[in-house]
Structure formats: structure tokens, C-alpha cells
Write a protein that holds these residues in place. Sequence first.
Motif, PDB file in Angstrom:
ATOM      1  N   LEU A 231     -42.333 -17.663 -19.629  1.00 52.11           N
ATOM      2  CA  LEU A 231     -41.628 -17.373 -20.797  1.00 52.11           C
ATOM      3  C   LEU A 231     -40.820 -15.343 -20.005  1.00 52.11           C
ATOM      4  O   LEU A 231     -39.435 -15.241 -20.491  1.00 52.11           O
ATOM      5  CB  LEU A 231     -42.389 -17.157 -21.603  1.00 52.11           C
ATOM      6  CG  LEU A 231     -43.442 -17.584 -22.511  1.00 52.11           C
ATOM      7  CD1 LEU A 231     -44.322 -17.595 -22.941  1.00 52.11           C
ATOM      8  CD2 LEU A 231     -41.854 -17.961 -23.262  1.00 52.11           C
ATOM      9  N   PRO A 232     -41.408 -14.915 -19.503  1.00 46.80           N
ATOM     10  CA  PRO A 232     -41.625 -13.181 -19.137  1.00 46.80           C
ATOM     11  C   PRO A 232     -39.363 -13.458 -18.355  1.00 46.80           C
ATOM     12  O   PRO A 232     -38.428 -12.673 -18.980  1.00 46.80           O
ATOM     13  CB  PRO A 232     -42.281 -12.962 -18.473  1.00 46.80           C
ATOM     14  CG  PRO A 232     -43.332 -13.498 -18.504  1.00 46.80           C
ATOM     15  CD  PRO A 232     -42.614 -14.399 -19.126  1.00 46.80           C
TER      16      PRO A 232
ATOM     17  N   THR B 219     -36.963 -15.012 -21.144  1.00 44.11           N
ATOM     18  CA  THR B 219     -37.155 -13.759 -22.482  1.00 44.11           C
ATOM     19  C   THR B 219     -35.983 -13.287 -21.747  1.00 44.11           C
ATOM     20  O   THR B 219     -34.811 -12.445 -21.895  1.00 44.11           O
ATOM     21  CB  THR B 219     -38.047 -12.862 -22.388  1.00 44.11           C
ATOM     22  OG1 THR B 219     -39.243 -14.014 -23.605  1.00 44.11           O
ATOM     23  CG2 THR B 219     -37.887 -12.102 -23.593  1.00 44.11           C
TER      24      THR B 219
ATOM     25  N   ASN C  45     -32.248 -12.557 -23.396  1.00 44.50           N
ATOM     26  CA  ASN C  45     -31.490 -11.210 -23.350  1.00 44.50           C
ATOM     27  C   ASN C  45     -30.309 -10.128 -22.342  1.00 44.50           C
ATOM     28  O   ASN C  45     -30.008  -9.812 -23.148  1.00 44.50           O
ATOM     29  CB  ASN C  45     -33.361 -10.071 -23.421  1.00 44.50           C
ATOM     30  CG  ASN C  45     -34.252 -10.604 -24.775  1.00 44.50           C
ATOM     31  OD1 ASN C  45     -33.292 -11.260 -25.636  1.00 44.50           O
ATOM     32  ND2 ASN C  45     -35.242  -9.751 -24.361  1.00 44.50           N
TER      33      ASN C  45
ATOM     34  N   SER D 229     -37.928  -9.745 -28.446  1.00 41.11           N
ATOM     35  CA  SER D 229     -39.647  -8.988 -28.696  1.00 41.11           C
ATOM     36  C   SER D 229     -40.042 -10.456 -27.135  1.00 41.11           C
ATOM     37  O   SER D 229     -39.854 -11.385 -27.751  1.00 41.11           O
ATOM     38  CB  SER D 229     -40.403  -8.677 -29.395  1.00 41.11           C
ATOM     39  OG  SER D 229     -40.737  -9.859 -29.992  1.00 41.11           O
ATOM     40  N   PRO D 230     -40.819  -9.752 -26.679  1.00 34.63           N
ATOM     41  CA  PRO D 230     -41.722 -11.497 -25.647  1.00 34.63           C
ATOM     42  C   PRO D 230     -42.362 -12.362 -26.792  1.00 34.63           C
ATOM     43  O   PRO D 230     -42.093 -13.308 -27.004  1.00 34.63           O
ATOM     44  CB  PRO D 230     -43.153 -10.482 -25.655  1.00 34.63           C
ATOM     45  CG  PRO D 230     -42.013  -9.694 -25.008  1.00 34.63           C
ATOM     46  CD  PRO D 230     -41.424  -8.880 -26.550  1.00 34.63           C
TER      47      PRO D 230
ATOM     48  N   ALA E 180     -41.335 -16.474 -27.846  1.00 28.65           N
ATOM     49  CA  ALA E 180     -42.334 -16.869 -27.354  1.00 28.65           C
ATOM     50  C   ALA E 180     -41.644 -17.993 -28.122  1.00 28.65           C
ATOM     51  O   ALA E 180     -42.490 -19.244 -28.597  1.00 28.65           O
ATOM     52  CB  ALA E 180     -43.625 -16.608 -27.186  1.00 28.65           C
TER      53      ALA E 180
END
Length: 169
Positions: free
Chosen positions: A13-14, A17, A21, A37-38, A42
Motif C-alpha cells: 500500500l505505501p 499509493t 499519487n 490519503s493512505p 487503501a
Amino acid sequence: MDLLLRPYREEDLPAITALWNQVVEQGDSFPGDRPLSPGEAADMFAAQTDTIVACGDGEVVGLYILHPNNIGRCSQIANASYAVRRDRRGGGIGRRLVCDSLRRAKARGFAGMQYNAVVKSNTAAIALYLKLGFTVLGTVKNGYRLADGRLTDTLIFYYGLADGELPPP
């Protein structure tokens, strides 16, 4: 570079993301106009039919999301969005992602793949889609607002999955 395509995992996910972005902030291809946003990321990645990551040299270098293009009686047509890390573009990762998404879409029973808003200045994507056999269905005049505020056209692409052969990866 060996490239592994696989469903995303929570630990991705990091990286995915940040990649998503990065493309949003470029302001030249994705429709979103603000980074996720995280938590938003998610939720968005989990809501897809498939979220697939491309891993090379032990890190995420690309991804795609696959989902129905519409709801209900129009849900048999798929849609996908692709992202390749800026420092890894031009090496065939995008082609692998698109070909994999077509295979997964067909395996999931989708009858076709439609891209609703390919920005006319995204010449690399347009060249790839045409090379793979996609058809341009039309142009939407001023369909996209670039990061600098200028308007540009978008193209609608379609690839039939029901009867045709898939392009080689």
C-alpha cells in the motif's frame, strides 16, 4: 529485469499509493486532481475487481486497477488504469500491465475493455493501445483539464475480449 505481476498485498500500500499519487500530481493522464490519503488509497485499491502490482528488482515499479466500466446492464465491459514509476518508463512495463489486464478481464468474463478518457497528449499510451489492437471510438473535445489549467481532448478506446485473440505480452 525480471518482472513479477501479482495481486497487491497490504504491505504494498505505501508504494502503490505513492505511485498512484505521482501520476495524479503530474496532472496529464489520471482524472483525479488530488492525491489520495493512505486511507482513501487503501479503500480504493480494495474496491477494485483486481489491483495488480508489477515488481522488479524487489520493488513495486508499476500497477493497474481493473473494474467494470459501468454498473448493471453495462458491467460486462471492463476498465483499467495503469501507472509505471517515472524512472522505469519506456522499458515495456506498461505493455506487460495492459496485456495482463486484458487476460485477467477475459478470464473474469468481461466482454471488452474500454478506456473512457485517454488524454490526447499521452502519446506513449496511445501508441501502445493502437499497437495492441485497440480501436478509437471517438474524441471528446476538451475532455481533460491539464495541471496547468489548459483543456485538451481525450480519446475513447475499446478492445473486444469476447471472440478475439489477445495480444502477446
